[in-house]
Structures are given as structure tokens and as C-alpha cells.
Design an enzyme around this catalytic site. Structure first.
Site, PDB file in Angstrom:
ATOM      1  N   GLU A   1       0.802  -1.243   0.000  1.00 26.71           N
ATOM      2  CA  GLU A   1       0.000   0.000   0.000  1.00 26.71           C
ATOM      3  C   GLU A   1       0.825   1.278   0.000  1.00 26.71           C
ATOM      4  O   GLU A   1       0.574   2.192   0.781  1.00 26.71           O
ATOM      5  CB  GLU A   1      -0.963  -0.007   1.200  1.00 26.71           C
ATOM      6  CG  GLU A   1      -1.887  -1.212   1.198  1.00 26.71           C
ATOM      7  CD  GLU A   1      -2.894  -1.220   2.347  1.00 26.71           C
ATOM      8  OE1 GLU A   1      -2.741  -0.428   3.298  1.00 26.71           O
ATOM      9  OE2 GLU A   1      -3.820  -2.040   2.289  1.00 26.71           O
TER      10      GLU A   1
ATOM     11  N   ASN B   1       2.153  -5.160  -3.193  1.00 28.77           N
ATOM     12  CA  ASN B   1       0.741  -5.459  -2.939  1.00 28.77           C
ATOM     13  C   ASN B   1      -0.043  -4.180  -2.654  1.00 28.77           C
ATOM     14  O   ASN B   1       0.432  -3.307  -1.912  1.00 28.77           O
ATOM     15  CB  ASN B   1       0.673  -6.388  -1.710  1.00 28.77           C
ATOM     16  CG  ASN B   1      -0.685  -7.003  -1.461  1.00 28.77           C
ATOM     17  OD1 ASN B   1      -1.269  -7.599  -2.372  1.00 28.77           O
ATOM     18  ND2 ASN B   1      -1.201  -6.871  -0.244  1.00 28.77           N
TER      19      ASN B   1
ATOM     20  N   HIS C   1     -10.403  -6.000  -2.465  1.00 27.65           N
ATOM     21  CA  HIS C   1     -11.486  -5.813  -1.491  1.00 27.65           C
ATOM     22  C   HIS C   1     -12.624  -5.139  -2.249  1.00 27.65           C
ATOM     23  O   HIS C   1     -12.576  -3.946  -2.529  1.00 27.65           O
ATOM     24  CB  HIS C   1     -11.002  -4.960  -0.316  1.00 27.65           C
ATOM     25  CG  HIS C   1      -9.933  -5.638   0.485  1.00 27.65           C
ATOM     26  ND1 HIS C   1     -10.164  -6.810   1.191  1.00 27.65           N
ATOM     27  CD2 HIS C   1      -8.634  -5.348   0.687  1.00 27.65           C
ATOM     28  CE1 HIS C   1      -9.045  -7.184   1.792  1.00 27.65           C
ATOM     29  NE2 HIS C   1      -8.097  -6.323   1.504  1.00 27.65           N
TER      30      HIS C   1
ATOM     31  N   GLU D   1      -6.135 -10.661  -1.413  1.00 23.38           N
ATOM     32  CA  GLU D   1      -6.964 -10.433  -0.220  1.00 23.38           C
ATOM     33  C   GLU D   1      -8.438 -10.381  -0.593  1.00 23.38           C
ATOM     34  O   GLU D   1      -9.199  -9.552  -0.075  1.00 23.38           O
ATOM     35  CB  GLU D   1      -6.548  -9.130   0.481  1.00 23.38           C
ATOM     36  CG  GLU D   1      -5.081  -9.088   0.869  1.00 23.38           C
ATOM     37  CD  GLU D   1      -4.686  -7.836   1.656  1.00 23.38           C
ATOM     38  OE1 GLU D   1      -5.571  -7.109   2.136  1.00 23.38           O
ATOM     39  OE2 GLU D   1      -3.470  -7.597   1.783  1.00 23.38           O
TER      40      GLU D   1
ATOM     41  N   ASP E   1     -12.175 -10.287  -1.005  1.00 24.04           N
ATOM     42  CA  ASP E   1     -13.466 -10.397  -0.326  1.00 24.04           C
ATOM     43  C   ASP E   1     -14.429  -9.472  -1.065  1.00 24.04           C
ATOM     44  O   ASP E   1     -14.015  -8.479  -1.643  1.00 24.04           O
ATOM     45  CB  ASP E   1     -13.392 -10.118   1.194  1.00 24.04           C
ATOM     46  CG  ASP E   1     -12.748  -8.801   1.581  1.00 24.04           C
ATOM     47  OD1 ASP E   1     -12.621  -7.893   0.729  1.00 24.04           O
ATOM     48  OD2 ASP E   1     -12.376  -8.661   2.754  1.00 24.04           O
TER      49      ASP E   1
END
Ligand code: XIL
Length: 301
Positions: free
Chosen positions: A127, A169, A205, A234, A236
Site C-alpha cells: 500500500e 501489494n 477488497h 486479499e 473479499d
């Protein structure tokens, strides 16, 4: 095949989950983990605040629990995350300049060194780019140590564990946009200058109430075309029912359509395990039952 991991393996891919050490003693949780998943990411246990709570004093108990469980279950491990502006210990938050830079290098050397030979891929830097249209780096204490902090982190990680793949990432990089293009340009630059980078992670996400980026697959492909592996790290998707299931299927198909997309990791197992639990964004409900989204993924794999 009848599980996520076995179905992904049929095309040479993995299917992973983020795991919390303290839940491994829950037999419903670890039963699903060991039945379905072939890759594990420690959800918090390898972060800076967990592994170096006071400067120079390293603590690997919870992370080792996950690693030992994974090894026993034949699962591989994604290390997460060596250098990040968030979840830093207080002492690091209070450092700046060359003291912080030196602390970052020492941290990476020790943590990647402790797990040397055991990690499939490390999120070396997490990030580091700003949201929105600027394409700029995110302001952070690490960024203020100098723009070269990212390449220093990657070179340090390579020296500490030469066999781990080294990933950058981030989130909101799932489609073609200013932020993902800034990451893309960094990868181009690293490749041109010989800075070690092997993979890019797309957190993904997502929310089924808004459309998936129409260029999700094209975005993965443009990175893959630079010669890096791409990974969905990640995943979701907030929502429920058919809308959620359709988005999970679309993400699965996008990865399968990109030869260098090595695998998918969902950010938790049951909805109740999620950091966004109220949005029920995962593949199993709170009782550990398979949701429509699970079936959609299995059918798409
Ligand atoms: C989250 C964890 O899931 C939570 O348990 C924790 O409280 C905060 O961090 N991007 C990342 C992950 O890279 O490390 C974050 O994980 C979610 C967002």
C-alpha cells in the site's frame, strides 16, 4: 475436483486464505482450512507490530504457529507484510529519516531471514501508492525517508531470502486507473534497472453493489506482460446471494484467463472471520457452511 485447492491445482494454481493463529484451535475453522486451501497468509501475525514489538527484539510465536500448521497440512505460505505504513509498532512510528530507514532494513533482514526458504512469496511493500488520480506515492513515515525506500526494501528482502518471490501489494489497483498505472510504471522502472520484483498482488477488497472493474482481467494481463506473476491476494466481496456469487465467479475467471495469475487468496474463511464481517464478504457463512459464492468459485475454477 471437489475442493477449492484441488480445483485450482488442476490449472497449476493455488487457492489460499488469510489465517489468524488464535483460530487454529477452532476445529470448524481448521477443518475448512485444511480441506479447501493450499496457500495461507497470516492475517496479522507477520506484520511489523507483531514481529518486532520493541526495537531489535523479535517475536515469532503466532506467526510460527501458522507456518507450522501450514507445513503440516502441506500448504504454502504468503508472507505479509514486511514494509507498510500501517500496523507499525509505536517505536517505529516515532522514528524518521535514516534511523527509520535503518530500522526498516533491519526488520526485513530479520523477518525474511527467520522464514528463509519457507515462504512462497513475500508482500515486501504494501500500500505505498496514494488513492485517487495523482498517481503519487502515499505520504507516510517510510516515504519521507526517501523515494528509494521501496527498492531498498526489495533488495533487502532478496538478500535475506533469495528463493521467495517478492511482491508489491495494494488495493484499488484492481482495474486500470491512475493508482494501478503508477504501480505499473514502478514495475517497468524496476525491471529496467534490475531492482528485484517477481509479483504484484491485487488485494481486491470489492463490493457486489458496485460493478467489478470491466478491465479487471486486462489490468492483470498488462502487469503479467511485464514478466511479473500476478496474484489476487486479499479477495473479499461485500454482498450476498447471486450478485456476490457472480462477482466471485468473474474474479476467478479473470485469474484463470491470465497465464501468469498464480492464484487467489480470500481474506478469511467464514463471514464471521472477516475484517468486514458485517458485509458477509467470504465463501463460508458463520457456521462454516458453503455459500452460493463458494459454489460459483468451485464451478469457475
Ligand atoms: C487487516 C486485518 O484483516 C485485520 O484483522 C486488522 O485489524 C487490520 O488489517 N489490507 C491489508 C491487510 O494488506 O493486512 C489488512 O488486514 C486489510 C487491508
Amino acid at each position: 475436483a471437489s475442493t477449492l485447492g484441488a480445483s485450482a491445482a488442476a490449472s497449476g494454481r493455488y487457492y489460499g486464505a488469510a489465517v489468524a493463529a488464535y483460530k487454529l484451535s477452532d476445529s470448524v475453522y481448521s477443518g475448512i482450512l485444511d480441506r479447501e486451501f493450499t496457500m495461507v497468509t497470516p492475517e496479522n501475525e507477520m506484520k511489523w507490530d507483531a514481529t518486532e514489538p520493541s526495537q531489535g527484539s523479535f517475536s515469532y510465536g503466532s506467526a510460527d504457529q501458522i507456518v507450522n500448521h501450514a507445513v503440516a497440512a502441506g500448504q504454502r505460505i504468503r508472507g505479509h507484510a514486511l514494509a507498510w505504513h500501517s500496523q507499525q509498532p509505536g517505536w517505529a512510528q516515532n522514528l524518521s529519516g535514516s534511523a527509520l530507514r535503518q530500522a526498516m532494513v533491519n526488520h526485513i533482514t530479520n523477518v525474511a531471514g527467520h522464514y528463509r526458504g519457507k515462504i512462497y512469496a513475500w508482500d515486501v511493500v504494501n500500500e505505498a501508492f496514494a488513492d485517487g488520480s495523482s498517481g503519487a506515492r502515499r505520504d507516510s513515515n517510510l516515504q519521507r525517508t526517501g523515494n528509494d525506500w521501496i527498492e531498498v526494501a526489495f533488495r533487502t528482502a532478496r538478500a535475506a531470502d533469495p528463493n521467495a518471490k517478492l511482491c508489491y501489494n495494494d488495493y484499488n489497483t484492481d482495474g486500470v486507473n491512475a493508482k494501478s498505472t503508477a504501480v505499473y510504471n514502478m514495475v517497468v522502472d524496476f525491471k529496467a534497472r534490475g531492482v528485484p520484483i517477481d509479483c504484484v498482488g491485487f488485494q481486491s477488497h470489492l463490493n457486489s453493489a458496485s460493478p467489478l472493474p470491466g478491465d479487471y482481467q486486462a489490468n492483470l494481463q498488462r502487469f503479467a506482460n511485464l514478466g511479473v506473476e500476478v496474484q489476487i491476494t486479499e479477495l473479499d466481496i461485500a454482498g450476498s446471494g447471486t450478485a456476490q456469487a457472480n462477482d466471485f465467479a468473474a474474479v476467478t475467471r479473470a485469474c484463470l484467463a491470465v497465464a501468469r495469475c498464480a492464484g487467489i487468496t480470500v481474506w478469511g474463511i467464514r463471514d464471521t472471520d472477516s475484517w468486514r464481517a458485517s458485509s458477509t464478504p467470504l465463501l463460508f457463512d458463520g457456521n462454516g457452511n458453503k455459500k452460493a459464492a463458494y459454489t460459483a468459485v468451485l464451478d469457475a475454477l
